[in-house]
Motif scaffolding. Structure first.
Motif, PDB file in Angstrom:
ATOM      1  N   GLU A 296     -19.410 -14.274  -1.465  1.00 25.11           N
ATOM      2  CA  GLU A 296     -19.149 -13.690  -0.145  1.00 25.11           C
ATOM      3  C   GLU A 296     -18.151 -12.531  -0.266  1.00 25.11           C
ATOM      4  O   GLU A 296     -17.336 -12.472  -1.195  1.00 25.11           O
ATOM      5  N   HIS A 297     -18.226 -11.621   0.718  1.00 22.89           N
ATOM      6  CA  HIS A 297     -17.389 -10.417   0.711  1.00 22.89           C
ATOM      7  C   HIS A 297     -16.304 -10.516   1.794  1.00 22.89           C
ATOM      8  O   HIS A 297     -16.539 -11.039   2.889  1.00 22.89           O
ATOM      9  N   VAL A 298     -15.150  -9.994   1.468  1.00 21.21           N
ATOM     10  CA  VAL A 298     -14.026  -9.906   2.404  1.00 21.21           C
ATOM     11  C   VAL A 298     -13.468  -8.496   2.306  1.00 21.21           C
ATOM     12  O   VAL A 298     -13.422  -7.915   1.212  1.00 21.21           O
ATOM     13  N   ALA A 299     -13.050  -7.924   3.443  1.00 23.49           N
ATOM     14  CA  ALA A 299     -12.416  -6.607   3.426  1.00 23.49           C
ATOM     15  C   ALA A 299     -10.966  -6.735   3.861  1.00 23.49           C
ATOM     16  O   ALA A 299     -10.660  -7.421   4.849  1.00 23.49           O
ATOM     17  N   LEU A 300     -10.069  -6.100   3.099  1.00 24.05           N
ATOM     18  CA  LEU A 300      -8.667  -5.998   3.477  1.00 24.05           C
ATOM     19  C   LEU A 300      -8.394  -4.546   3.847  1.00 24.05           C
ATOM     20  O   LEU A 300      -9.080  -3.631   3.369  1.00 24.05           O
ATOM     21  N   TYR A 301      -7.376  -4.319   4.672  1.00 23.38           N
ATOM     22  CA  TYR A 301      -7.135  -2.977   5.204  1.00 23.38           C
ATOM     23  C   TYR A 301      -5.991  -2.296   4.464  1.00 23.38           C
ATOM     24  O   TYR A 301      -4.929  -2.884   4.253  1.00 23.38           O
ATOM     25  N   CYS A 302      -6.237  -1.036   4.112  1.00 22.88           N
ATOM     26  CA  CYS A 302      -5.249  -0.223   3.409  1.00 22.88           C
ATOM     27  C   CYS A 302      -4.850   0.956   4.284  1.00 22.88           C
ATOM     28  O   CYS A 302      -5.559   1.336   5.227  1.00 22.88           O
ATOM     29  N   LEU A 303      -3.702   1.573   3.945  1.00 28.56           N
ATOM     30  CA  LEU A 303      -3.168   2.694   4.720  1.00 28.56           C
ATOM     31  C   LEU A 303      -3.369   3.999   3.963  1.00 28.56           C
ATOM     32  O   LEU A 303      -3.012   4.112   2.783  1.00 28.56           O
ATOM     33  N   ASN A 304      -3.961   4.976   4.657  1.00 27.88           N
ATOM     34  CA  ASN A 304      -4.010   6.341   4.150  1.00 27.88           C
ATOM     35  C   ASN A 304      -2.765   7.043   4.684  1.00 27.88           C
ATOM     36  O   ASN A 304      -2.702   7.441   5.847  1.00 27.88           O
ATOM     37  N   LYS A 305      -1.747   7.165   3.851  1.00 21.31           N
ATOM     38  CA  LYS A 305      -0.467   7.683   4.315  1.00 21.31           C
ATOM     39  C   LYS A 305      -0.547   9.144   4.718  1.00 21.31           C
ATOM     40  O   LYS A 305       0.163   9.587   5.613  1.00 21.31           O
ATOM     41  N   THR A 306      -1.414   9.896   4.048  1.00 18.58           N
ATOM     42  CA  THR A 306      -1.549  11.313   4.394  1.00 18.58           C
ATOM     43  C   THR A 306      -2.189  11.477   5.763  1.00 18.58           C
ATOM     44  O   THR A 306      -1.716  12.231   6.620  1.00 18.58           O
ATOM     45  N   LYS A 308      -2.541   9.068   7.953  1.00 21.24           N
ATOM     46  CA  LYS A 308      -1.960   8.107   8.897  1.00 21.24           C
ATOM     47  C   LYS A 308      -3.065   7.324   9.613  1.00 21.24           C
ATOM     48  O   LYS A 308      -3.089   7.194  10.837  1.00 21.24           O
ATOM     49  N   CYS A 309      -3.977   6.811   8.799  1.00 21.18           N
ATOM     50  CA  CYS A 309      -5.078   6.033   9.343  1.00 21.18           C
ATOM     51  C   CYS A 309      -5.367   4.877   8.386  1.00 21.18           C
ATOM     52  O   CYS A 309      -4.903   4.862   7.248  1.00 21.18           O
ATOM     53  N   GLY A 310      -6.118   3.893   8.855  1.00 23.24           N
ATOM     54  CA  GLY A 310      -6.434   2.741   8.033  1.00 23.24           C
ATOM     55  C   GLY A 310      -7.884   2.756   7.594  1.00 23.24           C
ATOM     56  O   GLY A 310      -8.735   3.427   8.183  1.00 23.24           O
ATOM     57  N   TYR A 311      -8.170   1.996   6.553  1.00 21.67           N
ATOM     58  CA  TYR A 311      -9.559   1.892   6.093  1.00 21.67           C
ATOM     59  C   TYR A 311      -9.737   0.554   5.377  1.00 21.67           C
ATOM     60  O   TYR A 311      -8.826   0.057   4.720  1.00 21.67           O
ATOM     61  N   PRO A 312     -10.927  -0.069   5.526  1.00 20.36           N
ATOM     62  CA  PRO A 312     -11.182  -1.360   4.889  1.00 20.36           C
ATOM     63  C   PRO A 312     -11.705  -1.181   3.469  1.00 20.36           C
ATOM     64  O   PRO A 312     -12.467  -0.261   3.174  1.00 20.36           O
ATOM     65  N   VAL A 313     -11.293  -2.068   2.582  1.00 16.16           N
ATOM     66  CA  VAL A 313     -11.778  -2.074   1.198  1.00 16.16           C
ATOM     67  C   VAL A 313     -12.305  -3.471   0.901  1.00 16.16           C
ATOM     68  O   VAL A 313     -11.605  -4.466   1.078  1.00 16.16           O
ATOM     69  N   MET A 349      -8.952   4.097  12.534  1.00 11.82           N
ATOM     70  CA  MET A 349      -9.648   4.047  11.253  1.00 11.82           C
ATOM     71  C   MET A 349      -9.954   5.465  10.747  1.00 11.82           C
ATOM     72  O   MET A 349     -10.293   6.354  11.539  1.00 11.82           O
ATOM     73  N   CYS A 350      -9.814   5.661   9.475  1.00 13.49           N
ATOM     74  CA  CYS A 350     -10.080   6.972   8.867  1.00 13.49           C
ATOM     75  C   CYS A 350     -11.559   7.332   9.017  1.00 13.49           C
ATOM     76  O   CYS A 350     -12.449   6.486   8.892  1.00 13.49           O
ATOM     77  N   ALA A 351     -11.802   8.625   9.275  1.00 11.44           N
ATOM     78  CA  ALA A 351     -13.186   9.084   9.384  1.00 11.44           C
ATOM     79  C   ALA A 351     -13.908   8.939   8.055  1.00 11.44           C
ATOM     80  O   ALA A 351     -15.077   8.556   7.991  1.00 11.44           O
ATOM     81  N   SER A 352     -13.218   9.247   6.955  1.00 21.18           N
ATOM     82  CA  SER A 352     -13.791   9.089   5.616  1.00 21.18           C
ATOM     83  C   SER A 352     -12.695   8.559   4.712  1.00 21.18           C
ATOM     84  O   SER A 352     -11.711   9.252   4.465  1.00 21.18           O
ATOM     85  N   PRO A 353     -12.827   7.330   4.254  1.00 16.97           N
ATOM     86  CA  PRO A 353     -11.782   6.730   3.422  1.00 16.97           C
ATOM     87  C   PRO A 353     -11.600   7.512   2.122  1.00 16.97           C
ATOM     88  O   PRO A 353     -12.529   8.147   1.624  1.00 16.97           O
TER      89      PRO A 353
END
Length: 365
Positions: A296-306, A308-313, A349-353
């Motif tokens: 099974e897959h799980v996504a955790l959220y990371c921060l794009n500091k530049t 200032k948006c989040g994205y799931p990995v 959420m970031c437009a493009s991670p």
């Protein structure tokens, strides 16, 4: 030396010089395709030669084929060039000729057949001077084998219905023995050399008492030795995922076929944060029990500091191991409890991670 003798010697030298000063021309230079069969080795000054193309060649431009031996021992310039005639490559063979449709005079086509096929005809053909081939393309006929013989205590089951009194290359069958015997080998073939597999020997075969698998059990089986083709079924403990066939079979070698494996579930190894699992966002404290099944897959959220948006990995449970993405930073107690809306999972959420690190798969939703 007397004056008369000296005069005679000088006269002979002068005569010799006069004779040897006359130049001749050697054989005219020729290029590929010019007929040289009638050319002489030596020509006198003033002799003319008309050059021609040999059989299988054509003049490629308006020729000036007549040349003359000059007093300097050289030939006048010729403007004759000969190009080979072309033979049309048979259309069925053009794909094998890398798309070429013609071949020049003297070219050779070499023919071979795939394994299991016999070549009927010539194995080569040459482009002749009259634009034809010396031999037509051959045929490749499938090898025929005699009908196979069954085991002395069994039978043959063919993969496909037979027609006629022979088999063809590539046809296959299964040898079966009368129970409880097993064949020394199970499969037979019509081989490339036109022979068939010899029938196997039927013999008594048994497999040892089957054993359990880690984190699994044997279901509906008597704990005893088993005969050829008897089966045993396995199941995994709760929350373990079975990988492989759930049944094993006693083989003609006296061994069991490969057992399945029970893969362990995973724990999401964070104390604070939000995850994306089974199609929805979940605070880690609300994942009860904290369990993700193998695969099974799980996504955790990371921060794009530049940005200032989040994205799931995304990360995947693999037999009890769920890697945490390197970009994930677990929030402190203060942010998690008092300022949860500032977490990467809650902000825009970031437009493009950004490019994910090796081993992680970036997902968007």
């Amino acid at each position: 030396m007397s004056p008369a003798l000296a005069l005679l010697l000088l006269s002979q030298v002068a005569l010799y010089t006069t004779v040897t000063s006359v130049k001749v021309c050697g054989r005219p230079p020729t290029t590929d395709g010019i007929d040289s069969s009638t050319l002489k080795r030596v020509y006198e000054v003033g002799e003319e030669v008309t050059l021609t193309c040999e059989q299988g060649y054509l003049p490629s431009r308006t020729p000036s084929a007549r040349i003359t031996c000059t007093a300097t021992g050289e030939w006048t310039q010729a403007n004759l060039a000969c190009s080979p005639k072309m033979c049309q490559i048979p259309r069925p063979l053009q794909p094998f000729a890398k798309g070429r449709t013609e071949a020049p005079f003297k070219s050779v086509l070499n023919f071979t057949c795939d394994d299991g096929y016999v070549l009927i005809g010539s194995n080569e053909s040459r482009c002749l001077h009259d634009n034809t081939w010396s031999h037509p393309p051959p045929l490749c006929k499938a090898v025929n084998c005699p009908l196979p013989k069954p085991p002395s205590d069994g039978r043959i089951v063919h993969d496909k219905p037979l027609t006629g009194t022979a088999t063809k290359y590539g046809q296959a069958w299964t040898y079966e023995c009368h129970p409880p015997k097993a064949p020394s080998y199970e499969r037979g073939f019509c081989m490339a050399n036109g022979s068939v597999t010899e029938p196997p020997v039927c013999r008594d075969v048994s497999c040892p008492v089957p054993t359990n698998i880690p984190n699994g059990i044997i279901t509906f089986a008597v704990m005893r030795q088993h005969g050829y083709k008897e089966k045993v079924r396995y199941a995994c403990n709760e929350h373990y995922v079975l990988e492989g066939r759930d049944e094993i079979q006693c083989q003609n070698t006296g061994n069991w076929s490969s057992k399945p494996v029970c893969r362990a579930p995973c724990t999401v190894g964070i104390k604070r944060g939000r995850i994306f699992y089974n199609g929805k966002k979940i605070w880690i404290g609300d994942l009860k029990p904290n369990r993700v099944l193998h695969g099974e897959h799980v996504a955790l959220y990371c921060l794009n500091k530049t940005g200032k948006c989040g994205y799931p990995v995304a990360t995947t449970c693999n037999d009890g191991n769920l890697p945490i993405p390197g970009c994930f930073e677990e929030p402190g107690r203060m942010d998690y409890n008092l300022r949860p809306k500032t977490l990467p999972s809650e902000i825009t959420m970031c437009a493009s991670p950004p490019t994910s690190s090796p081993g992680n798969v970036t997902i968007t939703r």
